[in-house]
Motif scaffolding. Structure first.
Motif, short mmCIF file in Angstrom:
data_model
loop_
_atom_site.label_atom_id
_atom_site.label_comp_id
_atom_site.label_asym_id
_atom_site.label_seq_id
_atom_site.Cartn_x
_atom_site.Cartn_y
_atom_site.Cartn_z
N PRO A 68 40.49 33.91 54.29
CA PRO A 68 39.69 33.05 53.41
C PRO A 68 40.12 33.17 51.95
O PRO A 68 41.11 33.85 51.62
CB PRO A 68 38.28 33.64 53.60
CG PRO A 68 38.53 35.10 53.83
CD PRO A 68 39.85 35.18 54.58
N ASN A 69 39.39 32.49 51.08
CA ASN A 69 39.52 32.67 49.62
C ASN A 69 40.90 32.35 49.06
O ASN A 69 41.33 32.95 48.07
CB ASN A 69 39.14 34.11 49.23
CG ASN A 69 37.68 34.41 49.48
OD1 ASN A 69 36.81 33.75 48.92
ND2 ASN A 69 37.40 35.37 50.35
N ALA A 70 41.60 31.40 49.69
CA ALA A 70 42.92 30.98 49.21
C ALA A 70 43.91 32.13 49.10
O ALA A 70 44.82 32.09 48.28
CB ALA A 70 42.80 30.26 47.86
N THR A 71 43.73 33.16 49.92
CA THR A 71 44.65 34.30 49.86
C THR A 71 46.08 33.93 50.25
O THR A 71 47.02 34.61 49.85
CB THR A 71 44.16 35.45 50.76
OG1 THR A 71 43.91 34.95 52.08
CG2 THR A 71 42.90 36.07 50.21
N LEU A 72 46.25 32.84 51.01
CA LEU A 72 47.59 32.39 51.38
C LEU A 72 48.01 31.14 50.61
O LEU A 72 49.06 30.56 50.90
CB LEU A 72 47.68 32.13 52.89
CG LEU A 72 47.39 33.32 53.81
CD1 LEU A 72 47.63 32.94 55.27
CD2 LEU A 72 48.24 34.53 53.43
N GLY A 73 47.20 30.74 49.62
CA GLY A 73 47.57 29.59 48.80
C GLY A 73 46.52 28.50 48.81
O GLY A 73 45.55 28.55 49.56
N ASP A 74 46.70 27.51 47.92
CA ASP A 74 45.78 26.37 47.88
C ASP A 74 46.05 25.46 49.08
O ASP A 74 46.95 25.71 49.90
CB ASP A 74 45.89 25.62 46.56
CG ASP A 74 47.28 25.02 46.30
OD1 ASP A 74 48.00 24.71 47.28
OD2 ASP A 74 47.65 24.84 45.13
N GLU A 75 45.25 24.41 49.21
CA GLU A 75 45.31 23.62 50.45
C GLU A 75 46.65 22.91 50.63
O GLU A 75 47.17 22.82 51.75
CB GLU A 75 44.14 22.64 50.49
CG GLU A 75 42.81 23.36 50.68
CD GLU A 75 41.63 22.45 50.88
OE1 GLU A 75 40.88 22.65 51.84
OE2 GLU A 75 41.44 21.55 50.04
N ARG A 76 47.22 22.42 49.57
CA ARG A 76 48.55 21.78 49.71
C ARG A 76 49.59 22.80 50.15
O ARG A 76 50.42 22.53 51.02
CB ARG A 76 48.95 21.13 48.40
CG ARG A 76 50.22 20.30 48.53
CD ARG A 76 50.68 19.68 47.23
NE ARG A 76 51.77 18.77 47.47
CZ ARG A 76 51.70 17.45 47.35
NH1 ARG A 76 50.57 16.89 46.99
NH2 ARG A 76 52.74 16.68 47.59
N THR A 77 49.53 23.99 49.57
CA THR A 77 50.45 25.05 49.95
C THR A 77 50.28 25.44 51.42
O THR A 77 51.27 25.66 52.13
CB THR A 77 50.24 26.29 49.06
OG1 THR A 77 50.47 25.93 47.68
CG2 THR A 77 51.17 27.43 49.44
N LEU A 78 49.03 25.49 51.88
CA LEU A 78 48.78 25.82 53.28
C LEU A 78 49.39 24.77 54.20
O LEU A 78 50.03 25.11 55.21
CB LEU A 78 47.28 25.93 53.53
CG LEU A 78 46.54 27.07 52.82
CD1 LEU A 78 45.05 27.03 53.16
CD2 LEU A 78 47.13 28.43 53.20
N LEU A 79 49.21 23.51 53.88
CA LEU A 79 49.76 22.44 54.72
C LEU A 79 51.28 22.49 54.73
O LEU A 79 51.91 22.31 55.78
CB LEU A 79 49.27 21.08 54.22
CG LEU A 79 47.78 20.80 54.48
CD1 LEU A 79 47.30 19.63 53.63
CD2 LEU A 79 47.52 20.51 55.96
#
Length: 328
Positions: A68-79
């Protein structure tokens, strides 16, 4: 509506009579599921329910680790990470998804859906499934529609009852052209930025407000920086369970079936949870001192955003007329 199958029914579809469970010999699968909000948010509830369901239905062969909490990046980065296989899956707000498949932004045209049920009818029907399937064009697998919900305006400056009250307010919006143009049409200074940046900007006072559903205002304690909320319900925002095609294509059919149905069930769980909690969350925000306006002139807001339809109405192929036909 999607047909929701119990665990036993899923098992029956992937087992032959008298056979050992199909996952008995399955190599263990560990999925990394990321989202950008906190553990009090509906996204996390959906992710946790998904985690429980896939573990139960695979007898532990499929496990899910939640970030959670954008620990792996913002939503664009996740996609982007899902596309190349560095991130397995996530619960992602519809707005950023539309940067990859533009037509899915049709759902967020202002004042399109009059109610949750109207939105569900479209999302869970032919149109919604068609757009989920189109994510494969960009190396993503659309699994199910959870929700962010109906979005409302908050700000730290003054009460907003009409579009004229928005003149000059710096309002954070998602990095999505429909949202940007909607708030410009309403007279605000629309400031597109990632959610993690918006939280800091509100604390520092470099923006005046934002727009999000009640559950976000509550779970992120935005009442601590935002003194006013107007129940504009200006846009219904779906959220998506999304997986990267690299990981999806590497799964067995049995694992795919478990993951797909569990995502659908977890999405429905989150929808039900949001509906049940909204009144309680609104009361808590009122009790904290937040002024909540639920009688704003929504007809004036709707009229003010007509230029958004003139600009974008024909940019989503035949999706807008098909949605309107289904709703009428």
């Amino acid at each position: 509506m999607k047909k929701i199958l119990p665990a036993a029914a899923i098992a029956a579809t992937i087992l032959s009579a008298g056979a050992m469970p199909a996952w008995a010999d399955m190599d263990p699968v560990n999925l990394r599921l990321a989202h950008v909000v906190n553990e009090q948010d509906g996204f996390h509830a959906a992710a946790t329910k998904f985690q429980e369901l896939v573990s139960e239905r695979s007898d532990g062969a499929i496990s899910v680790e939640i970030f959670p909490n954008a620990t792996l990046g913002d939503e664009r980065t996740l996609l982007e990470g899902m596309q190349i296989g560095t991130i397995d899956m996530g619960v992602i707000t519809n707005g950023p998804v539309s940067n990859f498949v533009e037509d899915i932004a049709v759902f967020e045209l202002p004042f399109l859906f009059p109610s949750r049920d109207a939105a569900y009818e479209v999302l869970d029907g032919e149109i919604g499934q068609e757009l989920l399937d189109r994510l494969s064009e960009v190396n993503l697998k659309g699994l199910a529609y959870a929700e962010r919900g109906f979005r409302n305006l908050t700000n730290s400056e003054h009460a907003v009852n009409t579009p004229e009250d928005m003149d000059g307010l710096k309002i954070r919006v998602m990095e999505n052209p429909v949202y940007i143009d909607t708030f410009r049409a309403l007279g605000a200074d629309a400031v597109p930025m990632a959610w993690t940046e918006a939280l800091t900007a509100m604390q520092q006072g470099t923006i005046d407000g934002q727009e999000n559903p009640v559950n976000v205002v509550y779970s992120f304690k935005l009442n601590e920086t935002q003194t006013n909320m107007t129940m504009t319900r200006h846009s219904y925002a779906p959220a998506l369970f999304v997986m990267g095609m690299p990981i999806w294509n590497g799964l067995s059919e049995e694992a795919q079936e478990i993951i797909l149905q569990s995502a659908r069930d977890a999405a429905q769980y989150e929808r039900d949870l949001n509906a049940a909690q909204e009144d309680e969350q609104l009361q808590a925000l009122r009790d904290s001192g937040m002024e909540i306006i639920d009688d704003a002139d929504l007809s004036a807001f709707s009229a003010a955003v007509e230029p958004v339809y003139e600009k974008y109405g024909s940019q989503f192929g035949d999706y807008l007329p098909r949605i309107r036909e289904q709703l009428n």
